[in-house]
Design a protein around this motif. Structure first.
Motif, PDB file in Angstrom:
ATOM      1  N   GLY A 224       0.809  -1.212   0.000  1.00  0.00           N
ATOM      2  CA  GLY A 224       0.000   0.000   0.000  1.00  0.00           C
ATOM      3  C   GLY A 224       0.841   1.260   0.000  1.00  0.00           C
ATOM      4  N   TRP A 225       0.212   2.325  -0.419  1.00  0.00           N
ATOM      5  CA  TRP A 225       0.798   3.664  -0.305  1.00  0.00           C
ATOM      6  C   TRP A 225      -0.120   4.505   0.568  1.00  0.00           C
ATOM      7  CZ3 TRP A 225       5.551   5.152  -1.900  1.00  0.00           C
ATOM      8  CH2 TRP A 225       6.201   4.366  -2.845  1.00  0.00           C
ATOM      9  N   PHE A 226       0.478   5.187   1.513  1.00  0.00           N
ATOM     10  CA  PHE A 226      -0.224   6.103   2.401  1.00  0.00           C
ATOM     11  C   PHE A 226       0.478   7.453   2.347  1.00  0.00           C
ATOM     12  CE2 PHE A 226      -3.074   3.290   4.838  1.00  0.00           C
ATOM     13  CZ  PHE A 226      -2.597   2.052   4.437  1.00  0.00           C
ATOM     14  N   ARG A 227      -0.202   8.470   2.839  1.00  0.00           N
ATOM     15  CA  ARG A 227       0.433   9.775   2.928  1.00  0.00           C
ATOM     16  C   ARG A 227      -0.032  10.482   4.180  1.00  0.00           C
ATOM     17  NH1 ARG A 227      -2.540  12.921  -2.134  1.00  0.00           N
ATOM     18  NH2 ARG A 227      -4.596  13.202  -1.129  1.00  0.00           N
ATOM     19  N   GLN A 228       0.814  11.390   4.641  1.00  0.00           N
ATOM     20  CA  GLN A 228       0.486  12.165   5.826  1.00  0.00           C
ATOM     21  C   GLN A 228       0.956  13.589   5.638  1.00  0.00           C
ATOM     22  OE1 GLN A 228       1.875  10.501   9.537  1.00  0.00           O
ATOM     23  NE2 GLN A 228       0.320  11.635  10.693  1.00  0.00           N
ATOM     24  N   ALA A 229      -0.011  14.493   5.660  1.00  0.00           N
ATOM     25  CA  ALA A 229       0.285  15.913   5.565  1.00  0.00           C
ATOM     26  C   ALA A 229       0.430  16.484   6.974  1.00  0.00           C
ATOM     27  CB  ALA A 229      -0.827  16.627   4.804  1.00  0.00           C
ATOM     28  N   PRO A 230       1.117  17.612   7.122  1.00  0.00           N
ATOM     29  CA  PRO A 230       1.292  18.207   8.451  1.00  0.00           C
ATOM     30  C   PRO A 230      -0.045  18.470   9.136  1.00  0.00           C
ATOM     31  CG  PRO A 230       2.751  19.254   6.883  1.00  0.00           C
ATOM     32  CD  PRO A 230       1.856  18.361   6.084  1.00  0.00           C
ATOM     33  N   GLY A 231      -0.167  18.003  10.370  1.00  0.00           N
ATOM     34  CA  GLY A 231      -1.370  18.244  11.138  1.00  0.00           C
ATOM     35  C   GLY A 231      -2.532  17.347  10.787  1.00  0.00           C
ATOM     36  N   LYS A 232      -2.300  16.393   9.886  1.00  0.00           N
ATOM     37  CA  LYS A 232      -3.380  15.498   9.467  1.00  0.00           C
ATOM     38  C   LYS A 232      -3.024  14.059   9.765  1.00  0.00           C
ATOM     39  CE  LYS A 232      -5.285  18.414   5.798  1.00  0.00           C
ATOM     40  NZ  LYS A 232      -5.753  18.443   4.393  1.00  0.00           N
ATOM     41  N   GLU A 233      -4.035  13.223   9.780  1.00  0.00           N
ATOM     42  CA  GLU A 233      -3.813  11.807  10.000  1.00  0.00           C
ATOM     43  C   GLU A 233      -3.286  11.152   8.726  1.00  0.00           C
ATOM     44  OE1 GLU A 233      -7.188  10.900  13.414  1.00  0.00           O
ATOM     45  OE2 GLU A 233      -7.243   9.859  11.500  1.00  0.00           O
ATOM     46  N   ARG A 234      -2.617  10.029   8.921  1.00  0.00           N
ATOM     47  CA  ARG A 234      -2.133   9.270   7.766  1.00  0.00           C
ATOM     48  C   ARG A 234      -3.340   8.720   7.009  1.00  0.00           C
ATOM     49  NH1 ARG A 234       3.040   5.523   8.688  1.00  0.00           N
ATOM     50  NH2 ARG A 234       3.586   7.539   9.624  1.00  0.00           N
ATOM     51  N   GLU A 235      -3.307   8.876   5.679  1.00  0.00           N
ATOM     52  CA  GLU A 235      -4.444   8.434   4.895  1.00  0.00           C
ATOM     53  C   GLU A 235      -4.021   7.484   3.786  1.00  0.00           C
ATOM     54  OE1 GLU A 235      -6.507  11.528   2.827  1.00  0.00           O
ATOM     55  OE2 GLU A 235      -4.728  12.238   1.762  1.00  0.00           O
ATOM     56  N   PHE A 236      -4.919   6.602   3.460  1.00  0.00           N
ATOM     57  CA  PHE A 236      -4.726   5.609   2.404  1.00  0.00           C
ATOM     58  C   PHE A 236      -4.738   6.295   1.046  1.00  0.00           C
ATOM     59  CE2 PHE A 236      -4.976   1.568   0.374  1.00  0.00           C
ATOM     60  CZ  PHE A 236      -5.963   1.643  -0.609  1.00  0.00           C
ATOM     61  N   VAL A 237      -3.780   5.938   0.203  1.00  0.00           N
ATOM     62  CA  VAL A 237      -3.730   6.448  -1.168  1.00  0.00           C
ATOM     63  C   VAL A 237      -4.173   5.357  -2.140  1.00  0.00           C
ATOM     64  CG1 VAL A 237      -2.222   7.317  -2.997  1.00  0.00           C
ATOM     65  CG2 VAL A 237      -1.899   8.086  -0.623  1.00  0.00           C
ATOM     66  N   GLY A 238      -3.595   4.177  -1.983  1.00  0.00           N
ATOM     67  CA  GLY A 238      -3.935   3.069  -2.852  1.00  0.00           C
ATOM     68  C   GLY A 238      -3.146   1.838  -2.463  1.00  0.00           C
ATOM     69  N   ALA A 239      -3.509   0.707  -3.074  1.00  0.00           N
ATOM     70  CA  ALA A 239      -2.840  -0.545  -2.752  1.00  0.00           C
ATOM     71  C   ALA A 239      -2.879  -1.489  -3.943  1.00  0.00           C
ATOM     72  CB  ALA A 239      -3.492  -1.213  -1.542  1.00  0.00           C
ATOM     73  N   ILE A 240      -1.975  -2.456  -3.923  1.00  0.00           N
ATOM     74  CA  ILE A 240      -1.914  -3.458  -4.977  1.00  0.00           C
ATOM     75  C   ILE A 240      -1.736  -4.832  -4.346  1.00  0.00           C
ATOM     76  CG2 ILE A 240       0.595  -3.166  -5.278  1.00  0.00           C
ATOM     77  CD1 ILE A 240       0.061  -3.608  -8.333  1.00  0.00           C
ATOM     78  N   ILE A 241      -2.483  -5.794  -4.856  1.00  0.00           N
ATOM     79  CA  ILE A 241      -2.323  -7.171  -4.389  1.00  0.00           C
ATOM     80  C   ILE A 241      -1.037  -7.701  -4.998  1.00  0.00           C
ATOM     81  CG2 ILE A 241      -3.326  -9.467  -4.295  1.00  0.00           C
ATOM     82  CD1 ILE A 241      -4.888  -7.287  -2.783  1.00  0.00           C
ATOM     83  N   TRP A 242      -0.150  -8.154  -4.143  1.00  0.00           N
ATOM     84  CA  TRP A 242       1.204  -8.495  -4.578  1.00  0.00           C
ATOM     85  C   TRP A 242       1.203  -9.563  -5.672  1.00  0.00           C
ATOM     86  CZ3 TRP A 242       5.501  -6.038  -4.289  1.00  0.00           C
ATOM     87  CH2 TRP A 242       6.728  -6.681  -4.381  1.00  0.00           C
ATOM     88  N   SER A 243       0.390 -10.575  -5.544  1.00  0.00           N
ATOM     89  CA  SER A 243       0.414 -11.677  -6.510  1.00  0.00           C
ATOM     90  C   SER A 243      -0.412 -11.368  -7.746  1.00  0.00           C
ATOM     91  CB  SER A 243      -0.095 -12.961  -5.849  1.00  0.00           C
ATOM     92  OG  SER A 243      -1.407 -12.757  -5.344  1.00  0.00           O
ATOM     93  N   ALA A 244      -1.632 -10.898  -7.556  1.00  0.00           N
ATOM     94  CA  ALA A 244      -2.554 -10.733  -8.677  1.00  0.00           C
ATOM     95  C   ALA A 244      -2.384  -9.417  -9.411  1.00  0.00           C
ATOM     96  CB  ALA A 244      -3.993 -10.868  -8.196  1.00  0.00           C
TER      97      ALA A 244
END
Length: 122
Positions: A35-55
Motif C-alpha cells: 500500500g501507499w499512504f500519505r500524511q500531511a502536516p497536522g493530518k492523519e495518515r491516509e490511504f492512497v492506494g494498494a496493490i495485491i502483490w500476486s494478482a
C-alpha cells in the motif's frame, strides 16, 4: 521481517508528475498487499492506494482515482506510485507499507518505509 525503502519524492509544480518507488527486501513471501499512504502536516495518515502483490489488482482512494497508478515488479520486489496531475493538496510524506492481509487501513499494515516527501507548489 520485511524492509521497505521509498525513493522518488521531491518538489514539483502543480500539474506535474512524480514517480515514487518502493524497494522491498527480507521475508517478502509474507506480503499479500502493498500500500501507499500519505500524511500531511497536522493530518492523519491516509490511504492512497494498494496493490495485491500476486494478482496485481489495485484499489485507490477517491482522491487518487484517475491521477495515480500503482504497479509492481515482482521479480525485482518493487512497487511504484505514478502520480500525475499533482495538486498542492497532494503535498505530504508518502509511505510505502506491506501487509500480510488485504486492506486499506493503516493498522492492517505490518511493515512501513521511512517515507519520502512530496511537495507540490502552486
Amino acid at each position: 521481517q520485511v524492509q521497505l525503502v521509498e525513493s522518488g519524492g521531491g518538489l514539483v509544480q502543480a500539474g506535474g508528475s512524480l514517480r515514487l518507488s518502493c524497494a522491498a527486501s527480507g521475508r517478502t513471501f509474507r506480503i499479500l498487499t502493498m500500500g501507499w499512504f500519505r500524511q500531511a502536516p497536522g493530518k492523519e495518515r491516509e490511504f492512497v492506494g494498494a496493490i495485491i502483490w500476486s494478482a496485481g489488482s489495485t484499489a485507490y482512494a477517491d482522491s487518487a482515482k484517475g491521477r495515480f497508478t500503482i504497479s509492481r515488479d515482482n521479480a525485482e520486489n518493487m512497487v511504484y506510485l505514478q502520480m500525475n496531475s499533482l495538486k498542492p493538496e497532494d503535498t505530504a510524506v508518502y509511505y510505502c507499507a506491506a501487509a500480510r492481509t488485504y486492506g486499506s487501513r493503516a493498522d492492517e499494515y505490518d511493515y512501513w518505509g521511512q517515507g519520502t516527501q512530496v511537495t507540490v507548489s502552486s
